[in-house]
Enzyme design. Structure first.
Site, PDB file in Angstrom:
ATOM      1  N   ARG A  71       0.784  -1.241   0.000  1.00 57.14           N
ATOM      2  CA  ARG A  71       0.000   0.000   0.000  1.00 57.14           C
ATOM      3  C   ARG A  71       0.816   1.291   0.000  1.00 57.14           C
ATOM      4  NH1 ARG A  71      -5.029  -0.064   3.930  1.00 57.14           N
ATOM      5  NH2 ARG A  71      -3.424  -0.132   5.527  1.00 57.14           N
ATOM      6  N   ASP A  72       2.135   1.227  -0.166  1.00 54.93           N
ATOM      7  CA  ASP A  72       2.900   2.477  -0.243  1.00 54.93           C
ATOM      8  C   ASP A  72       4.153   2.304  -1.107  1.00 54.93           C
ATOM      9  OD1 ASP A  72       3.230   5.187   0.240  1.00 54.93           O
ATOM     10  OD2 ASP A  72       4.259   4.897   2.146  1.00 54.93           O
ATOM     11  N   ILE A  73       3.958   1.735  -2.295  1.00 57.98           N
ATOM     12  CA  ILE A  73       5.070   1.593  -3.234  1.00 57.98           C
ATOM     13  C   ILE A  73       5.367   2.962  -3.821  1.00 57.98           C
ATOM     14  CG2 ILE A  73       5.800   0.549  -5.423  1.00 57.98           C
ATOM     15  CD1 ILE A  73       5.702  -1.381  -3.007  1.00 57.98           C
TER      16      ILE A  73
END
Length: 156
Positions: free
Chosen positions: A30-32
């Site tokens: 969820r935070d690439i």
């Protein structure tokens, strides 16, 4: 700035391998984003990738359990980084799954190939609205950099 295609492919293959392992365990990152992709020189091999910061990880799938995973929501109500976030994660952070990470990898690829964000905006809300409602322009169109059309199609 823009990175050579062969370097971007080398980096993305490793990012996808790492995410593939996480996804096989039912975890979505969820935070690439570039800040969470650490490049090392391992044994003389440059650009060995480590995907960092699983602080926003959550389980997904039919047997997902959130009982012991805290939820981190920014002051703006967004879970993740607006320049790299998937549309469904903007609308409903709990709906994020492996496909959300794949979208973010595409946005990361765009950034690595062009040195530009896929969408720009004056505010976080404007960037999010663009992710929700606009089709990005081709990476080669925004920069004038000639890219292999097959790679550009994968990114898009």
């Amino acid at each position: 700035g823009p990175q050579p295609e062969c370097r971007v492919i080398h980096i993305l293959e490793q990012v996808c391998g790492s995410l593939g392992e996480a996804h096989s365990l039912g975890l979505v990152h969820r935070d690439i984003k570039p800040g969470n992709i650490f490049l090392t020189d391992r044994g003389g091999v440059p650009d060995s990738v480590k995907v960092l910061d699983f602080g926003l990880v959550r389980h997904f799938g039919p047997n997902a359990s959130e009982a012991n995973l805290p939820e981190f929501v920014g002051a703006d109500g967004i879970v993740g980084t607006p320049n790299f976030i998937a549309p469904e994660a903007i609308q409903d952070p709990d709906s994020a799954d492996a496909r959300s990470d794949i979208y973010s990898v595409g946005v990361l690829a765009y950034f690595l190939l062009t040195g530009q964000y896929v969408f720009e905006g004056e505010t976080i809300a404007e960037v999010c609205q663009r992710h929700l409602h606009e089709q990005p322009k081709l990476p080669s169109a925004g920069t004038g950099i000639a890219l292999d059309p097959r790679l550009e199609a994968i990114v898009m």
